[in-house]
Design a protein around this motif. Sequence first.
Motif, short mmCIF file in Angstrom:
data_model
loop_
_atom_site.label_atom_id
_atom_site.label_comp_id
_atom_site.label_asym_id
_atom_site.label_seq_id
_atom_site.Cartn_x
_atom_site.Cartn_y
_atom_site.Cartn_z
N CYS A 154 -40.06 -19.49 -48.70
CA CYS A 154 -39.09 -18.68 -49.44
C CYS A 154 -38.52 -17.57 -48.56
CB CYS A 154 -39.76 -18.05 -50.67
SG CYS A 154 -40.19 -19.22 -51.95
N ALA A 155 -39.41 -16.87 -47.87
CA ALA A 155 -38.98 -15.75 -47.01
C ALA A 155 -38.09 -16.25 -45.88
CB ALA A 155 -40.20 -15.02 -46.45
N LEU A 156 -38.42 -17.41 -45.32
CA LEU A 156 -37.64 -17.98 -44.23
C LEU A 156 -36.23 -18.33 -44.70
CD1 LEU A 156 -37.92 -18.88 -41.23
CD2 LEU A 156 -38.47 -21.17 -42.10
N ALA A 157 -36.15 -18.97 -45.86
CA ALA A 157 -34.84 -19.35 -46.41
C ALA A 157 -34.00 -18.12 -46.70
CB ALA A 157 -35.03 -20.18 -47.68
N ARG A 158 -34.61 -17.13 -47.33
CA ARG A 158 -33.89 -15.90 -47.66
C ARG A 158 -33.42 -15.18 -46.40
NH1 ARG A 158 -34.37 -11.37 -45.86
NH2 ARG A 158 -36.62 -11.52 -45.97
N SER A 159 -34.29 -15.10 -45.38
CA SER A 159 -33.97 -14.41 -44.14
C SER A 159 -32.80 -15.07 -43.42
CB SER A 159 -35.20 -14.37 -43.23
OG SER A 159 -34.88 -13.83 -41.97
N ARG A 160 -32.83 -16.38 -43.31
CA ARG A 160 -31.77 -17.08 -42.59
C ARG A 160 -30.45 -17.05 -43.37
NH1 ARG A 160 -35.18 -22.26 -40.03
NH2 ARG A 160 -36.27 -20.98 -38.46
N ALA A 161 -30.53 -17.17 -44.69
CA ALA A 161 -29.30 -17.10 -45.48
C ALA A 161 -28.69 -15.71 -45.40
CB ALA A 161 -29.59 -17.48 -46.93
N TRP A 567 -29.60 -17.28 -55.74
CA TRP A 567 -30.53 -17.45 -54.63
C TRP A 567 -31.97 -17.48 -55.13
CZ3 TRP A 567 -29.41 -14.79 -49.30
CH2 TRP A 567 -28.19 -15.26 -48.81
N GLU A 568 -32.30 -16.58 -56.05
CA GLU A 568 -33.66 -16.52 -56.57
C GLU A 568 -34.03 -17.82 -57.28
OE1 GLU A 568 -36.18 -14.57 -56.17
OE2 GLU A 568 -35.12 -13.16 -54.88
N GLN A 569 -33.06 -18.39 -57.98
CA GLN A 569 -33.31 -19.69 -58.61
C GLN A 569 -33.66 -20.73 -57.55
OE1 GLN A 569 -29.79 -20.57 -60.94
NE2 GLN A 569 -30.73 -19.79 -62.82
N ALA A 570 -32.89 -20.72 -56.47
CA ALA A 570 -33.14 -21.68 -55.39
C ALA A 570 -34.47 -21.41 -54.71
CB ALA A 570 -32.00 -21.60 -54.37
#
Length: 658
Positions: A154-161, A567-570
């Motif tokens: 989750c953190a990785l996806a959020r950071s890159r996005a 984003w949180e849903q994803a």
Amino acid sequence: MRLFICEKPSQARDIARVLQATRRGDGCLQGQGATVTWCVGHLLETAPPEAYGNYKRWSLEDLPIIPAHWQLVVKPKVASQLKVIQQLLRSCSEVVIATDADREGEMIAREILERCQYQGPTLRLWLSALDDASIRRALGKLRPGEQTLPLYHCALARSRADWLVGINLSRLFTLLGRRAGFDGLLPVGRVQTPTLRLVVQRDRAIAGFEPQSFWTVDAQLEADGTLFQARWQPPTAACDEAGHCIHEAVAQSAARRLSQLGTAQIRRIEVEHVREGPPLSFDLGTLQEICSAKLGLGAQETLAVAQALYETHKATTYPRTDCGYLPESMLDEVPRVLHALAAAAPSLGQWLTEADPSRRSRAWNSSKITAHHGIIPTAVTLDLTQLSERERAVYTLIRARYLAQFLPDHEYLKTQVVLHSDEDQLLARGKQILARGWKAVIDEADGNEPVEQTQHLPTLRESAAVALTDTTVNAQRTQPPKPYTEGTLVKAMKTIANQVDDSRLKQKLKDSCGLGTEATRAAIIQGLIDHGYLTKRKRSLVASAAAHTLIEAVPAEVADPALTALWEQALDRIETGQLSVETFLARQAEWLTRLVRGHASLTLQPPATKGPRCPVCRSAMRQRKGRTGSFWSCTRYPECKGTKPVAKPKRTKQPGAF
């Protein structure tokens, strides 16, 4: 050898002390069968755009920049510590991730393990406080590493996005700004841009506010020799939507009728016995809000003080929490904590005598705990003289909230009396405090609580007549919204769901605690201040002219908090394995590509090179002519009605003049 990887050196020292790993090594502490090392926050960061191609020079033609293969680079200042950890990983038998217990903490450790290609067994230490008892308890309940691995994804996806949005849209609007004559950076981000919009919208609401006059009529009545106050209730036809009487003649006429009749009859008496429990213990956002209002501290200042109380003094639990509830498993520690509070502050004796350690307030609810529980004092006995003035003030607030959980309820009688005087209706309200309970310690800690309206009504009976001795007509005006402070802006970020219409997205924002996280909101606000988007006027925040221009120019979806909800849903789906990080990022890349191509030809409003800035919204002003001469008017009129007088030229003494 078991290797513990901590997030910060202070955290490592606390865990090492409990493990009896007291022998100092190079970047670590060693003991029998255990070594404790540390990061300094993130040791690695996503590589800058130039790592993926010839992107050092900013150009609209290069956008969007979307890495085919993501790269991490070592932060130069902490490169030596990464080498230490890399060496230790080669010789350890298993790793215990002991970073902060949240997405970001998980990412700090996991990105190092991936960088160093560690393949051995992994465990997770889940800590919410750094006192010895809490550390021992957590060491006895180590979790399997795979249990918290989804947090890293989750953190990785959020950071890159966030990197994709920040890099591409910041370059896009900075370049468009330069084309229009703006200097400097115009940063755009998923969280900071909707946050900035909140302040811009509030500034515009204040600037465009037109006060409306309304009138109230207060009556003084007497029963059994006791005076009390009641307010006239205007007819609906004379009121605005807020229930204010907007016709002075109607109010004056009512006042005359009341005075002439000189009596009123009691139609209805409603008495309610209210028992009010204490507020929850602090989450970080609420602490920042209260510290802003009571102590004048900024969000970043409050976080720094709370972090020092947690790390340096071991006086409180983990501060970066979004939860005010407390786990029932910590009830066993209550006597020890109360004893430590008594030892540190004998002046609390009166309240500690009334405190009942067996009392269960609504704060004790394990089912509502998120990653961390509320901020409370630890069982460490403090020397309060060792705290700075700010630390002592913030600690006092946290201590009071905890102590309130064990004090009696706040009780009062709330009375409402409806009276009629011929065709006019009056309403009298009374409040009689029966027991201050927990409010005594909260009020004492906060220092400047508003004075409670506690009108004591005389003994009244339905159908009885009372004398009406005086009436007063009061002219009032509606007030504009108040400007944001750092504390109220944090609160607005937390409750941003109120500004979203879609019911599913609204609920997701509520579940995820709004815009940003408890750990990042202070930094977001400080970043907006540092970039000149927001300026502080005493405690208030005001948006700059560049902020207004940017919010007008950015795509609506970028400034919309619904993006965070989506984003949180994803991210929820990533955590449950229903969506991959790669698929999530591919969708963001497609969206960004459409966005950039659709706005690359946008023309921003050029900045004014002459004339003053609007005193209300800081936009450019233009000179206009009015009935009394020239004046400066905001270029955003009629949304903003800010004006300034034109400065008269200084008179110069003519030769020969006296």
